[in-house]
Design an enzyme around this catalytic site. Structure first.
Site, PDB file in Angstrom:
ATOM      1  N   SER A 164       0.848  -1.191   0.000  1.00  0.00           N
ATOM      2  CA  SER A 164       0.000   0.000   0.000  1.00  0.00           C
ATOM      3  C   SER A 164       0.882   1.239   0.000  1.00  0.00           C
ATOM      4  O   SER A 164       2.012   1.224   0.511  1.00  0.00           O
ATOM      5  CB  SER A 164      -0.901   0.017   1.238  1.00  0.00           C
ATOM      6  OG  SER A 164      -1.540   1.272   1.386  1.00  0.00           O
ATOM      7  N   TYR A 177      -1.675  -1.325  10.491  1.00  0.00           N
ATOM      8  CA  TYR A 177      -1.878  -1.588   9.066  1.00  0.00           C
ATOM      9  C   TYR A 177      -0.680  -1.141   8.238  1.00  0.00           C
ATOM     10  O   TYR A 177      -0.157  -1.903   7.422  1.00  0.00           O
ATOM     11  CB  TYR A 177      -3.147  -0.875   8.603  1.00  0.00           C
ATOM     12  CG  TYR A 177      -3.402  -1.011   7.115  1.00  0.00           C
ATOM     13  CD1 TYR A 177      -3.861  -2.210   6.577  1.00  0.00           C
ATOM     14  CD2 TYR A 177      -3.183   0.059   6.253  1.00  0.00           C
ATOM     15  CE1 TYR A 177      -4.092  -2.340   5.215  1.00  0.00           C
ATOM     16  CE2 TYR A 177      -3.420  -0.062   4.895  1.00  0.00           C
ATOM     17  CZ  TYR A 177      -3.869  -1.258   4.382  1.00  0.00           C
ATOM     18  OH  TYR A 177      -4.092  -1.387   3.036  1.00  0.00           O
TER      19      TYR A 177
END
Length: 283
Positions: A164, A177
């Site tokens: 990401s 995350y």
């Protein structure tokens, strides 16, 4: 900017795109019943590969398998597995035995809820810690361990790891995350350095906005559909390192990396992010 240069060459200057069918008969995709994973399954089937779908919902697996078989006439195999469990990999390995796997897409991932929150304020923190490490990190390592040996024997293969854009710099309120996504990027680059000389490509994509159920974002100039991101990212695989996977996201990454860290880490900015996230989670 290596990804940006490669996209420009393949799209505008006629440089040949990679041939995926030459890598092997089968593509294995984790988290393949929604979003980016589902888009990879459909696109790789269109490009001539048989597909192995791995996800936790048998009903969704069967639905996606039926769609692929109807649209592409490729063979599809489904494996039901919940990646939050650490004892699923023998089951997966047994079901993959005997398949000539040319491509592995490590796509499965989860986020904590609420999405933006301070570490100790995360709901069910103990469970979230175990689950997010198992799904976002352990799955990448274990699936690579299962598939890579046969690729090494055949001296060809492609492993795509989906990270990401939040991995580019520290992201307060996304500590768990974003940290798992940093791990995916670094593990990918290390493995590429180790096995790239054996004609195996281990590529990491770090996308920014992609409209999926998990992101709850809508398509815009900066936010791509899952299908559009996937087709763009597959033009970047010959880079064999890590990149954003598309021209739009590569530009966003360039801008994001240029912002001083004291701004991206500011309390005011992240208080606003937390507030906006709370509104989104209530919708």
């Amino acid at each position: 900017m290596k990804c940006l240069k490669h996209v420009l060459l393949t799209k505008w200057f006629g440089v040949p795109k990679p041939s995926f069918i030459s890598l092997g008969e089968w593509a294995v995709i984790t988290g393949s019943t929604d979003g980016i994973g589902k888009a990879y399954a459909h696109e790789l089937a269109k490009r001539g590969l048989n597909i192995v779908l791995i996800s936790r919902s048998k009903q969704k697996l069967q639905t996606v398998a039926n769609e692929i078989e109807q649209n592409s006439e490729r063979n599809v195999k489904i494996i039901q597995a919940d990646f939050s469990s650490t004892d699923i990999y023998q089951h997966i390995e047994e079901n993959l035995r005997g398949l000539e796997i040319g491509i592995l897409v490590n796509n499965v991932g989860i986020i904590s809820k609420p999405f933006a929150s301070r570490f100790l304020e995360t709901n069910d923190l103990d469970k979230v810690i175990d689950n997010i490490i198992a799904v976002n990190m352990l799955s990448v390592v274990k699936m690579t361990q299962i598939v890579l040996p046969k690729m090494k024997e055949r001296q060809k293969g492609l492993i795509l790891n989906i990270s990401s854009g939040v991995a580019f710099c520290p992201c307060p309120l996304l500590a768990l995350y974003s940290s798992t996504k940093v791990f995916v990027e670094r593990f990918s680059r290390c493995c590429q350095a180790e096995y790239g000389s054996e004609d195996i490509i281990i590529q990491c994509f770090l996308p920014f906005g992609v409209a999926t159920k998990i992101s709850k974002q809508e398509i815009s100039l900066s936010i791509m559909s899952a299908e559009n991101f996937v087709t763009n990212s597959l033009d970047c695989v010959l880079v064999g390192d890590s990149c954003c996977g598309s021209l739009v996201h590569e530009i966003q990454g360039f801008v994001y990396r240029a912002i001083p860290q004291w701004i991206t880490s500011s309390k005011t900015l992240h208080d606003k992010i937390q507030y906006l996230s709370s509104l989104k989670m209530d919708q």
